[in-house]
Design a protein around this motif. Structure first.
Motif, PDB file in Angstrom:
ATOM      1  N   GLY A   1     -66.334  18.886  41.968  1.00  0.00           N
ATOM      2  CA  GLY A   1     -65.213  17.846  41.704  1.00  0.00           C
ATOM      3  C   GLY A   1     -65.242  17.344  43.175  1.00  0.00           C
ATOM      4  O   GLY A   1     -65.514  17.880  44.199  1.00  0.00           O
ATOM      5  N   LEU A   2     -64.833  16.007  43.132  1.00  0.00           N
ATOM      6  CA  LEU A   2     -64.883  15.138  44.497  1.00  0.00           C
ATOM      7  C   LEU A   2     -63.839  14.193  44.551  1.00  0.00           C
ATOM      8  O   LEU A   2     -63.101  13.960  43.525  1.00  0.00           O
ATOM      9  CB  LEU A   2     -65.996  14.134  44.535  1.00  0.00           C
ATOM     10  CG  LEU A   2     -67.627  14.680  44.692  1.00  0.00           C
ATOM     11  CD1 LEU A   2     -68.565  13.471  44.366  1.00  0.00           C
ATOM     12  CD2 LEU A   2     -67.694  15.440  45.804  1.00  0.00           C
ATOM     13  N   ASP A   3     -63.021  13.997  45.761  1.00  0.00           N
ATOM     14  CA  ASP A   3     -61.798  13.159  45.712  1.00  0.00           C
ATOM     15  C   ASP A   3     -61.767  12.544  47.058  1.00  0.00           C
ATOM     16  O   ASP A   3     -62.415  13.373  48.014  1.00  0.00           O
ATOM     17  CB  ASP A   3     -60.679  13.793  45.358  1.00  0.00           C
ATOM     18  CG  ASP A   3     -59.709  12.604  45.087  1.00  0.00           C
ATOM     19  OD1 ASP A   3     -59.999  11.357  44.894  1.00  0.00           O
ATOM     20  OD2 ASP A   3     -58.430  12.927  44.643  1.00  0.00           O
TER      21      ASP A   3
ATOM     22  N   PRO B   1     -63.672  27.139  41.574  1.00  0.00           N
ATOM     23  CA  PRO B   1     -62.862  25.989  41.720  1.00  0.00           C
ATOM     24  C   PRO B   1     -63.827  24.929  41.013  1.00  0.00           C
ATOM     25  O   PRO B   1     -64.887  24.779  41.009  1.00  0.00           O
ATOM     26  CB  PRO B   1     -62.558  25.575  43.273  1.00  0.00           C
ATOM     27  CG  PRO B   1     -63.482  26.334  43.903  1.00  0.00           C
ATOM     28  CD  PRO B   1     -63.896  27.615  43.124  1.00  0.00           C
ATOM     29  N   ARG B   2     -62.799  24.137  40.155  1.00  0.00           N
ATOM     30  CA  ARG B   2     -63.593  22.795  39.405  1.00  0.00           C
ATOM     31  C   ARG B   2     -63.088  21.716  39.924  1.00  0.00           C
ATOM     32  O   ARG B   2     -63.432  21.129  40.930  1.00  0.00           O
ATOM     33  CB  ARG B   2     -63.358  22.959  37.962  1.00  0.00           C
ATOM     34  CG  ARG B   2     -64.081  24.259  37.540  1.00  0.00           C
ATOM     35  CD  ARG B   2     -64.574  24.022  36.256  1.00  0.00           C
ATOM     36  NE  ARG B   2     -65.509  25.102  35.582  1.00  0.00           N
ATOM     37  CZ  ARG B   2     -65.908  25.563  34.375  1.00  0.00           C
ATOM     38  NH1 ARG B   2     -65.651  24.492  33.623  1.00  0.00           N
ATOM     39  NH2 ARG B   2     -66.575  26.349  34.129  1.00  0.00           N
ATOM     40  N   ARG B   3     -62.439  20.818  39.184  1.00  0.00           N
ATOM     41  CA  ARG B   3     -61.938  19.559  39.699  1.00  0.00           C
ATOM     42  C   ARG B   3     -60.865  19.568  40.966  1.00  0.00           C
ATOM     43  O   ARG B   3     -60.186  20.639  41.219  1.00  0.00           O
ATOM     44  CB  ARG B   3     -61.120  18.783  38.575  1.00  0.00           C
ATOM     45  CG  ARG B   3     -61.943  18.381  37.202  1.00  0.00           C
ATOM     46  CD  ARG B   3     -62.837  17.609  37.864  1.00  0.00           C
ATOM     47  NE  ARG B   3     -63.549  17.224  36.309  1.00  0.00           N
ATOM     48  CZ  ARG B   3     -64.851  17.004  36.301  1.00  0.00           C
ATOM     49  NH1 ARG B   3     -65.610  17.315  37.253  1.00  0.00           N
ATOM     50  NH2 ARG B   3     -65.438  16.934  35.080  1.00  0.00           N
ATOM     51  N   VAL B   4     -60.843  18.586  41.647  1.00  0.00           N
ATOM     52  CA  VAL B   4     -59.910  18.718  42.808  1.00  0.00           C
ATOM     53  C   VAL B   4     -59.493  17.285  42.835  1.00  0.00           C
ATOM     54  O   VAL B   4     -59.941  16.139  42.566  1.00  0.00           O
ATOM     55  CB  VAL B   4     -61.216  18.785  44.248  1.00  0.00           C
ATOM     56  CG1 VAL B   4     -62.022  17.710  44.448  1.00  0.00           C
ATOM     57  CG2 VAL B   4     -60.258  18.991  45.257  1.00  0.00           C
ATOM     58  N   THR B   5     -58.193  17.144  43.362  1.00  0.00           N
ATOM     59  CA  THR B   5     -57.444  15.845  43.652  1.00  0.00           C
ATOM     60  C   THR B   5     -56.793  16.071  44.961  1.00  0.00           C
ATOM     61  O   THR B   5     -56.345  16.927  45.151  1.00  0.00           O
ATOM     62  CB  THR B   5     -56.397  15.568  42.474  1.00  0.00           C
ATOM     63  OG1 THR B   5     -56.217  14.319  42.603  1.00  0.00           O
ATOM     64  CG2 THR B   5     -55.668  16.505  42.199  1.00  0.00           C
ATOM     65  N   VAL B   6     -56.450  14.865  45.512  1.00  0.00           N
ATOM     66  CA  VAL B   6     -55.881  14.827  47.009  1.00  0.00           C
ATOM     67  C   VAL B   6     -54.576  13.975  46.662  1.00  0.00           C
ATOM     68  O   VAL B   6     -54.438  12.856  46.263  1.00  0.00           O
ATOM     69  CB  VAL B   6     -56.677  13.902  47.929  1.00  0.00           C
ATOM     70  CG1 VAL B   6     -56.072  14.157  49.201  1.00  0.00           C
ATOM     71  CG2 VAL B   6     -57.887  15.151  48.088  1.00  0.00           C
ATOM     72  N   ASP B   7     -53.514  14.391  47.272  1.00  0.00           N
ATOM     73  CA  ASP B   7     -52.230  13.930  46.942  1.00  0.00           C
ATOM     74  C   ASP B   7     -51.955  12.951  48.021  1.00  0.00           C
ATOM     75  O   ASP B   7     -52.697  12.800  49.182  1.00  0.00           O
ATOM     76  CB  ASP B   7     -51.028  14.776  46.715  1.00  0.00           C
ATOM     77  CG  ASP B   7     -50.761  15.452  47.945  1.00  0.00           C
ATOM     78  OD1 ASP B   7     -50.964  15.264  49.295  1.00  0.00           O
ATOM     79  OD2 ASP B   7     -50.013  16.773  47.780  1.00  0.00           O
ATOM     80  N   ALA B   8     -50.664  12.179  48.144  1.00  0.00           N
ATOM     81  CA  ALA B   8     -50.271  11.456  49.054  1.00  0.00           C
ATOM     82  C   ALA B   8     -50.034  11.696  50.490  1.00  0.00           C
ATOM     83  O   ALA B   8     -50.397  10.988  51.538  1.00  0.00           O
ATOM     84  CB  ALA B   8     -48.981  10.351  48.593  1.00  0.00           C
ATOM     85  N   ASN B   9     -50.055  13.183  50.540  1.00  0.00           N
ATOM     86  CA  ASN B   9     -49.906  13.653  52.012  1.00  0.00           C
ATOM     87  C   ASN B   9     -50.888  14.333  52.219  1.00  0.00           C
ATOM     88  O   ASN B   9     -51.200  15.309  53.166  1.00  0.00           O
ATOM     89  CB  ASN B   9     -48.686  14.723  51.765  1.00  0.00           C
ATOM     90  CG  ASN B   9     -47.342  14.102  51.932  1.00  0.00           C
ATOM     91  OD1 ASN B   9     -47.072  13.191  52.224  1.00  0.00           O
ATOM     92  ND2 ASN B   9     -46.657  14.751  50.735  1.00  0.00           N
TER      93      ASN B   9
END
Length: 177
Positions: A14-16, A55-63
């Motif tokens: 996963g990438l973000d 771990p598979r997908r990854v996402t980054v939040d606003a913080n």
């Protein structure tokens, strides 16, 4: 154009991107790590989650918190890069196998269940999870996309369908404005 091979990241899954444009990734292998590639220097830094998982997908939040699914153990993990600390959120069923992952505009974490034909919403403030059944079996969702109306779009390849999920009361309020 040029291709740059980064040998320290042989198995990115996963990438973000974070707010600085740095790339966060997961390694979908036993004892997989999450990591960051500093796009200015190409320096790679890896971090080991507390649960031995893939771990598979990854996402980054606003913080700039990094969220990832812990597939084999049915948890959602969060990594805070500022403090370099992890927090894990167990899902209601350990066989959930979270796959698709996305941070909504309200900060909630949405996930699909690879094994249970549902999507779920994790409130990161309270840890509360709500799960919603899907109309199809074997959903096979790989990713989510959010539109400006707050709809969560998905594809379900085994069913040859594209669809979206939304809360009806929010949709009515948005249309009334």
């Amino acid at each position: 154009s040029a291709f740059t091979h980064i040998a320290e990241v042989p198995s990115a899954y996963g990438l973000d991107l974070d707010s600085k444009g740095d790339i966060w990734f997961t390694e979908n292998i036993r004892d997989g790590k999450i990591g960051k590639v500093d796009t200015a220097t190409l320096k790679v830094t890896k971090f080991t989650p507390p649960t031995n998982d893939r771990p598979r997908r990854v996402t980054v939040d606003a913080n700039d918190n990094v969220w990832f699914g812990e597939f084999d153990t049915g948890k959602i993990g969060r990594f805070d890069p500022k403090t370099e600390t992890f927090r894990e959120f167990p899902l209601p069923n350990p066989h959930t196998a979270p796959y698709a992952l996305k941070v909504a505009t309200d900060g909630a974490i949405w996930y699909s269940s690879e094994h249970r034909d549902l999507i779920g919403r994790l409130d990161p403030e309270t840890g509360k999870v709500m799960e919603y059944p899907l109309p199809y079996t074997d959903n096979g969702m790989r990713d989510f996309f959010l539109d400006k109306q707050g709809r969560l779009w998905f594809g379900t390849p085994p069913n040859n369908k594209i669809g979206y999920f939304y809360f009806a009361d929010r949709q009515r309020r948005a249309e009334a404005k």
